[in-house]
Design a protein around this motif. Sequence first.
Motif, PDB file in Angstrom:
ATOM      1  N   TYR A  35       0.956  -0.532   0.037  1.00  0.00           N
ATOM      2  CA  TYR A  35      -0.014   0.166  -0.073  1.00  0.00           C
ATOM      3  C   TYR A  35       0.873   1.543   0.368  1.00  0.00           C
ATOM      4  CZ  TYR A  35      -4.169  -3.409   0.756  1.00  0.00           C
ATOM      5  OH  TYR A  35      -4.987  -3.663   1.329  1.00  0.00           O
ATOM      6  N   PRO A  43      -4.222   4.427   3.350  1.00  0.00           N
ATOM      7  CA  PRO A  43      -3.352   4.052   2.529  1.00  0.00           C
ATOM      8  C   PRO A  43      -4.289   3.841   0.722  1.00  0.00           C
ATOM      9  CG  PRO A  43      -3.135   3.158   4.767  1.00  0.00           C
ATOM     10  CD  PRO A  43      -4.714   4.183   4.786  1.00  0.00           C
ATOM     11  N   PHE A  45      -4.098   1.232  -2.350  1.00  0.00           N
ATOM     12  CA  PHE A  45      -3.715  -0.263  -2.133  1.00  0.00           C
ATOM     13  C   PHE A  45      -3.359  -0.529  -4.337  1.00  0.00           C
ATOM     14  CE2 PHE A  45      -4.125  -4.972  -2.343  1.00  0.00           C
ATOM     15  CZ  PHE A  45      -4.000  -5.471  -3.786  1.00  0.00           C
ATOM     16  N   GLN A  48      -0.973  -6.947  -4.564  1.00  0.00           N
ATOM     17  CA  GLN A  48      -1.164  -7.715  -3.592  1.00  0.00           C
ATOM     18  C   GLN A  48      -0.478  -9.628  -4.478  1.00  0.00           C
ATOM     19  OE1 GLN A  48      -4.560 -11.218  -2.824  1.00  0.00           O
ATOM     20  NE2 GLN A  48      -4.126  -9.471  -0.925  1.00  0.00           N
ATOM     21  N   GLN A  56      -3.619  -9.099  -7.382  1.00  0.00           N
ATOM     22  CA  GLN A  56      -4.524  -8.753  -7.468  1.00  0.00           C
ATOM     23  C   GLN A  56      -3.935  -7.105  -8.268  1.00  0.00           C
ATOM     24  OE1 GLN A  56      -8.552  -7.836  -5.493  1.00  0.00           O
ATOM     25  NE2 GLN A  56      -7.685  -9.082  -4.299  1.00  0.00           N
ATOM     26  N   ARG A  57      -4.654  -5.667  -8.797  1.00  0.00           N
ATOM     27  CA  ARG A  57      -3.401  -4.748  -8.561  1.00  0.00           C
ATOM     28  C   ARG A  57      -4.736  -3.088  -8.910  1.00  0.00           C
ATOM     29  NH1 ARG A  57       1.542  -4.120 -11.293  1.00  0.00           N
ATOM     30  NH2 ARG A  57       1.720  -2.003 -11.088  1.00  0.00           N
ATOM     31  N   GLY A  58      -4.091  -2.449  -8.051  1.00  0.00           N
ATOM     32  CA  GLY A  58      -4.692  -1.355  -7.935  1.00  0.00           C
ATOM     33  C   GLY A  58      -4.553  -0.178  -8.736  1.00  0.00           C
ATOM     34  N   LEU A  90       3.907   1.231   3.164  1.00  0.00           N
ATOM     35  CA  LEU A  90       3.288  -0.116   4.058  1.00  0.00           C
ATOM     36  C   LEU A  90       2.858  -1.385   3.223  1.00  0.00           C
ATOM     37  CD1 LEU A  90       0.223   1.725   5.806  1.00  0.00           C
ATOM     38  CD2 LEU A  90       2.402   1.360   6.603  1.00  0.00           C
ATOM     39  N   LEU A  95      -2.755 -14.883   5.496  1.00  0.00           N
ATOM     40  CA  LEU A  95      -2.671 -16.152   5.305  1.00  0.00           C
ATOM     41  C   LEU A  95      -4.490 -16.980   4.322  1.00  0.00           C
ATOM     42  CD1 LEU A  95      -1.090 -18.516   5.972  1.00  0.00           C
ATOM     43  CD2 LEU A  95      -2.830 -19.577   7.717  1.00  0.00           C
ATOM     44  N   VAL A  96      -3.527 -16.510   3.044  1.00  0.00           N
ATOM     45  CA  VAL A  96      -4.677 -16.984   2.070  1.00  0.00           C
ATOM     46  C   VAL A  96      -5.373 -18.231   2.559  1.00  0.00           C
ATOM     47  CG1 VAL A  96      -3.518 -18.781  -0.046  1.00  0.00           C
ATOM     48  CG2 VAL A  96      -5.013 -16.716  -0.446  1.00  0.00           C
ATOM     49  N   ASN A 100     -10.789 -15.326   6.184  1.00  0.00           N
ATOM     50  CA  ASN A 100     -10.517 -13.710   6.661  1.00  0.00           C
ATOM     51  C   ASN A 100      -9.923 -13.765   7.372  1.00  0.00           C
ATOM     52  OD1 ASN A 100     -13.617 -13.924   5.615  1.00  0.00           O
ATOM     53  ND2 ASN A 100     -14.406 -15.029   7.688  1.00  0.00           N
ATOM     54  N   SER A 101      -8.493 -14.621   7.133  1.00  0.00           N
ATOM     55  CA  SER A 101      -7.459 -13.895   7.874  1.00  0.00           C
ATOM     56  C   SER A 101      -7.579 -11.806   7.726  1.00  0.00           C
ATOM     57  CB  SER A 101      -6.253 -15.165   7.382  1.00  0.00           C
ATOM     58  OG  SER A 101      -4.589 -14.148   7.903  1.00  0.00           O
ATOM     59  N   PRO A 102      -6.846 -12.079   8.867  1.00  0.00           N
ATOM     60  CA  PRO A 102      -6.716 -10.054   9.076  1.00  0.00           C
ATOM     61  C   PRO A 102      -5.418  -9.413   8.296  1.00  0.00           C
ATOM     62  CG  PRO A 102      -6.220 -10.695  11.290  1.00  0.00           C
ATOM     63  CD  PRO A 102      -7.244 -12.532  10.112  1.00  0.00           C
ATOM     64  N   LEU A 103      -5.217  -8.696   8.179  1.00  0.00           N
ATOM     65  CA  LEU A 103      -3.821  -8.598   7.286  1.00  0.00           C
ATOM     66  C   LEU A 103      -3.371  -7.227   8.539  1.00  0.00           C
ATOM     67  CD1 LEU A 103      -4.808  -6.340   3.897  1.00  0.00           C
ATOM     68  CD2 LEU A 103      -4.191  -8.251   4.230  1.00  0.00           C
TER      69      LEU A 103
ATOM     70  N   TYR B  36      -7.991   0.214  11.520  1.00  0.00           N
ATOM     71  CA  TYR B  36      -7.169   0.226  11.558  1.00  0.00           C
ATOM     72  C   TYR B  36      -6.978   1.879  12.571  1.00  0.00           C
ATOM     73  CZ  TYR B  36      -6.370  -3.249   9.272  1.00  0.00           C
ATOM     74  OH  TYR B  36      -6.504  -5.280   8.347  1.00  0.00           O
ATOM     75  N   LEU B  51     -17.410  -9.359   9.583  1.00  0.00           N
ATOM     76  CA  LEU B  51     -16.789  -9.745   8.273  1.00  0.00           C
ATOM     77  C   LEU B  51     -19.040 -10.005   8.311  1.00  0.00           C
ATOM     78  CD1 LEU B  51     -14.144 -12.244   9.774  1.00  0.00           C
ATOM     79  CD2 LEU B  51     -14.382 -10.230   7.666  1.00  0.00           C
ATOM     80  N   TYR B  99      -9.527  -9.304  -0.143  1.00  0.00           N
ATOM     81  CA  TYR B  99      -7.820  -8.795   0.599  1.00  0.00           C
ATOM     82  C   TYR B  99      -7.640  -7.173  -0.183  1.00  0.00           C
ATOM     83  CZ  TYR B  99      -7.832 -13.162   3.169  1.00  0.00           C
ATOM     84  OH  TYR B  99      -7.605 -14.662   3.530  1.00  0.00           O
ATOM     85  N   LYS B 100      -7.970  -6.349  -0.974  1.00  0.00           N
ATOM     86  CA  LYS B 100      -8.239  -5.200  -1.059  1.00  0.00           C
ATOM     87  C   LYS B 100      -8.342  -4.232  -0.675  1.00  0.00           C
ATOM     88  CE  LYS B 100      -8.241  -2.518  -5.519  1.00  0.00           C
ATOM     89  NZ  LYS B 100      -9.045  -2.847  -6.907  1.00  0.00           N
ATOM     90  N   LEU B 101      -8.267  -3.683  -0.025  1.00  0.00           N
ATOM     91  CA  LEU B 101      -8.619  -2.759   0.866  1.00  0.00           C
ATOM     92  C   LEU B 101      -8.768  -1.745   0.664  1.00  0.00           C
ATOM     93  CD1 LEU B 101      -7.421  -3.632   4.975  1.00  0.00           C
ATOM     94  CD2 LEU B 101      -9.819  -4.508   3.684  1.00  0.00           C
ATOM     95  N   PHE B 103      -9.466   2.322   2.145  1.00  0.00           N
ATOM     96  CA  PHE B 103      -9.419   2.956   3.060  1.00  0.00           C
ATOM     97  C   PHE B 103     -10.180   4.080   3.012  1.00  0.00           C
ATOM     98  CE2 PHE B 103      -6.572   0.617   6.368  1.00  0.00           C
ATOM     99  CZ  PHE B 103      -5.952  -0.095   5.462  1.00  0.00           C
TER     100      PHE B 103
END
Lengths: 114, 113
Positions: A35, A43, A45, A48, A56-58, A90, A95-96, A100-103, B36, B51, B99-101, B103
């Motif tokens: 980020y 931040p 994105f 990833q 994925q790409r922003g 950042l 963990l894929v 719902n694994s948090p960042l 966050y 969630l 997972y693409k947040l 903000f």
Amino acid sequence: DAGVTQSPTHLIKTRGQQVTLRCSPKSGHDTVSWYQQALGQGPQFIFQYYEEEERQRGNFPDRFSGHQYPNYSSELNVNALLLGDSALYLCASSLVSVSNSPLHFGNGTRLTVT
Amino acid sequence: AQSVTQLDSQVPVFEEAPVELRCNYSSSVSVYLFWYVQYPNQGLQLLLKYLSGSTLVKGINGFEAEFNKSQTSFHLRKPSVHISDTAEYFCAVTPSGNYKLSFGAGTTVTVRA
């Protein structure tokens, strides 16, 4: 248990140069996201990586590229630096395989382009 | 695409007073929502997440947030703040399972004695 580590912590570059930022994910994590946080903003994105591929790409130009190594560590490369690339970069890992694994975020690399 | 609007850029508050940080989002699909916190010269730390299930979510450090689908809001609250709660707070959204947040711009909370 080491968290997400990023290096270097600070970096000063000149317009037109290239830069490489590094990230080691939290132990046990296999996915890395990058980020960009400009001053006073949230931040944004960039992209990833999972299994050494960009998933994925922003909305960032091709000057921003990345890589993930077999040990899950990652690099962010920025070519032809612009003044507007000055920001806190950042890295976040997750963990894929865990739903719902948090960042988990690192403390970032502060890049200044002069 | 998803977007987040944090309605207050700065919130000054006295120690032991309550605080509420407002967050609205827009999305055409189901989303996950997060708050966050970022302390000076540090990365982001997860406070709490929604969630599914109960719309009232409790997080770390005494924070809680309520998901309101009809108003597309996810406001953060703490009944009594401490000096150590001085920080930048970010609301974030991602499509469910992604997972693409995205903000918000952040809310700076300054707690005064």
